[in-house]
Each structure stands twice: as structure tokens, then as C-alpha cells.
Design an enzyme around this catalytic site. Structure first.
Site, PDB file in Angstrom:
ATOM      1  N   ASP A   9       0.874  -1.180   0.000  1.00 41.41           N
ATOM      2  CA  ASP A   9       0.000   0.000   0.000  1.00 41.41           C
ATOM      3  C   ASP A   9       0.910   1.228   0.000  1.00 41.41           C
ATOM      4  OD1 ASP A   9       0.921   0.267   2.602  1.00 41.41           O
ATOM      5  OD2 ASP A   9      -1.059   0.277   3.546  1.00 41.41           O
ATOM      6  N   CYS A  66       3.028  -3.337   3.961  1.00 47.83           N
ATOM      7  CA  CYS A  66       2.199  -2.187   4.348  1.00 47.83           C
ATOM      8  C   CYS A  66       2.904  -1.531   5.531  1.00 47.83           C
ATOM      9  CB  CYS A  66       0.747  -2.570   4.625  1.00 47.83           C
ATOM     10  SG  CYS A  66       0.453  -3.584   6.090  1.00 47.83           S
ATOM     11  N   GLY A  67       2.227  -0.625   6.224  1.00 51.76           N
ATOM     12  CA  GLY A  67       2.913   0.127   7.275  1.00 51.76           C
ATOM     13  C   GLY A  67       3.429  -0.766   8.385  1.00 51.76           C
ATOM     14  N   THR A  68       2.525  -1.582   8.936  1.00 48.21           N
ATOM     15  CA  THR A  68       2.908  -2.509  10.004  1.00 48.21           C
ATOM     16  C   THR A  68       3.144  -3.920   9.487  1.00 48.21           C
ATOM     17  OG1 THR A  68       0.604  -3.111  10.373  1.00 48.21           O
ATOM     18  CG2 THR A  68       1.480  -1.255  11.684  1.00 48.21           C
ATOM     19  N   GLY A  69       2.627  -4.197   8.319  1.00 50.58           N
ATOM     20  CA  GLY A  69       2.640  -5.558   7.779  1.00 50.58           C
ATOM     21  C   GLY A  69       1.410  -6.355   8.172  1.00 50.58           C
ATOM     22  N   GLY A  71      -2.057  -5.604   8.251  1.00 48.60           N
ATOM     23  CA  GLY A  71      -3.250  -5.598   7.400  1.00 48.60           C
ATOM     24  C   GLY A  71      -3.055  -6.413   6.136  1.00 48.60           C
ATOM     25  N   HIS A  99      10.562 -23.565   8.479  1.00 49.31           N
ATOM     26  CA  HIS A  99       9.515 -24.269   9.224  1.00 49.31           C
ATOM     27  C   HIS A  99       8.123 -24.116   8.613  1.00 49.31           C
ATOM     28  CE1 HIS A  99      11.879 -24.475  13.307  1.00 49.31           C
ATOM     29  NE2 HIS A  99      12.537 -25.009  12.292  1.00 49.31           N
ATOM     30  N   ASN A 100       7.855 -22.985   7.990  1.00 43.85           N
ATOM     31  CA  ASN A 100       6.488 -22.703   7.525  1.00 43.85           C
ATOM     32  C   ASN A 100       6.339 -22.739   6.001  1.00 43.85           C
ATOM     33  OD1 ASN A 100       6.983 -20.266   9.946  1.00 43.85           O
ATOM     34  ND2 ASN A 100       5.606 -21.994  10.334  1.00 43.85           N
ATOM     35  N   ARG A 133       8.443 -32.997   9.802  1.00 39.95           N
ATOM     36  CA  ARG A 133       7.318 -32.680  10.693  1.00 39.95           C
ATOM     37  C   ARG A 133       6.662 -31.354  10.310  1.00 39.95           C
ATOM     38  NH1 ARG A 133      11.964 -31.044  13.077  1.00 39.95           N
ATOM     39  NH2 ARG A 133      11.996 -29.171  14.379  1.00 39.95           N
ATOM     40  N   HIS A 134       7.426 -30.467   9.702  1.00 37.52           N
ATOM     41  CA  HIS A 134       6.863 -29.168   9.303  1.00 37.52           C
ATOM     42  C   HIS A 134       5.918 -29.314   8.121  1.00 37.52           C
ATOM     43  CE1 HIS A 134       9.474 -27.314  12.173  1.00 37.52           C
ATOM     44  NE2 HIS A 134      10.542 -27.854  11.605  1.00 37.52           N
ATOM     45  N   ARG A 137       2.617 -30.220   9.553  1.00 36.86           N
ATOM     46  CA  ARG A 137       1.977 -29.088  10.220  1.00 36.86           C
ATOM     47  C   ARG A 137       1.365 -28.111   9.227  1.00 36.86           C
ATOM     48  NH1 ARG A 137       7.023 -28.813  14.495  1.00 36.86           N
ATOM     49  NH2 ARG A 137       6.316 -30.592  15.713  1.00 36.86           N
TER      50      ARG A 137
HETATM   51  C1  RB5 Z   1      -1.856   2.699   6.570  1.00 39.76           C
HETATM   52  O1  RB5 Z   1      -1.950   3.905   7.265  1.00 39.76           O
HETATM   53  C2  RB5 Z   1      -1.702   1.542   7.521  1.00 39.76           C
HETATM   54  O2  RB5 Z   1      -2.843   1.394   8.290  1.00 39.76           O
HETATM   55  C3  RB5 Z   1      -1.403   0.273   6.766  1.00 39.76           C
HETATM   56  O3  RB5 Z   1      -0.269   0.452   5.987  1.00 39.76           O
HETATM   57  C4  RB5 Z   1      -1.092  -0.953   7.611  1.00 39.76           C
HETATM   58  O4  RB5 Z   1      -0.146  -0.673   8.586  1.00 39.76           O
HETATM   59  C5  RB5 Z   1      -2.283  -1.654   8.151  1.00 39.76           C
HETATM   60  O5  RB5 Z   1      -2.178  -2.741   8.727  1.00 39.76           O
END
Ligand code: RB5
Length: 143
Positions: A9, A66-69, A71, A99-100, A133-134, A137
Site C-alpha cells: 500500500d 504495508c505500514g505494520t505488515g 493488514g 519451518h512454515n 514434521r513441518h 503441520r
Molecule cells: C496505513 O496507514 C496503515 O494502516 C497500513 O499500511 C497498515 O499498517 C495496516 O495494517
């Protein structure tokens, strides 16, 4: 290596552009599913097309930002064939593969340096799945 699939995003756009330079320097092909600017947008509009392309075998693996990863990872993991792993350290990327058998690397664009992201991408690309084993899973993950 196959063609990599990328998406982000607006909050992940700059790191995605940096990752494209990194892939260019390694001679690795990629397909960019957007977004294509820092204009505000919704991560799900880009995550779903990448997930479908991975499931169809058109690109592999994926990198999503994304910002935090969070979403974008939540959206990607709604797809039955996707194992998207949020990684902000090299060791997390190594274990996500070992593992995943993660097929999409997710990074938090607002919470990771370009240097750490480079280490994360390199670990993700070079670590094989351990199986055993992975394998059992990950076969129990789909609903
Ligand atoms: C965008 O502002 C932010 O919400 C999006 O990038 C993300 O971090 C959401 O999980």
C-alpha cells in the site's frame, strides 16, 4: 529463480521501490502488483491480486509490504494457498521458510530499515523448507 510478485500500500511503497532496486541488482525478475505511488490506498486491493497470482503459479514467491505488515498479511492469509509471514528480522525470515514454507514474505514498511529489509529478503530467498514434521503441520493449516 522464478518471477517474484510484489505488492504494497502507500505506507509500503518506498520500501517496495527499494526492494525492486535490490532485485534488479541481483538480476531477479519481478511483477509489481502495485500500488504505484504514495497516494493513500487500501492494502487489500493489492494483496488479493498478488495472492491469486501466487495460487495460480504465475509468480513465486511474493513480497508484500504495508505500514505494520499486519493488514496486508491478514488479507493474504485469507487465501487457502497462501502462507504469508510477517518478518522484521533476519531470523524470522529464515524460520518462515525453514519451518512454515512461507510463500509470501511480509514486511512492515514503517518499522524496518532498508538494511534489515535487505537481510530479511536475502534470508527468505536462500533458506530451503525443511519438510518432515513441518510438512505435516503446514498441511493442517487450510480450513
Ligand atoms: C496505513 O496507514 C496503515 O494502516 C497500513 O499500511 C497498515 O499498517 C495496516 O495494517
Amino acid at each position: 529463480m522464478e518471477t517474484i510478485g510484489l505488492c504494497s500500500d502507500h505506507a509500503g511503497f518506498e520500501l517496495k521501490e527499494f526492494i525492486k532496486q535490490l532485485l534488479d541488482s541481483k538480476g531477479i525478475a519481478y511483477k509489481d502488483f502495485g500500488t504505484y505511488s504514495t497516494d493513500s490506498c487500501d492494502y487489500s486491493d493489492y494483496a488479493h491480486p498478488l495472492a491469486k497470482a501466487i495460487e495460480a503459479g504465475d509468480v513465486y514467491p511474493g513480497i508484500a509490504i504495508c505500514g505494520t505488515g499486519n493488514g496486508i498479511a491478514m488479507t493474504l492469509n485469507k487465501h487457502q494457498g497462501i502462507r504469508a509471514a510477517l518478518c522484521w528480522q533476519e531470523e524470522l525470515a529464515r524460520l518462515a521458510r525453514a519451518h512454515n514454507n512461507a510463500n509470501i514474505l511480509v514486511m512492515p514498511g514503517r518499522c524496518i530499515s532498508q538494511e534489515e529489509a535487505t537481510r530479511v529478503v536475502n534470508a527468505f530467498f536462500t533458506t530451503p523448507f525443511e519438510g518432515g514434521r513441518h510438512q505435516r503441520r503446514i498441511e493442517k493449516i487450510p480450513l
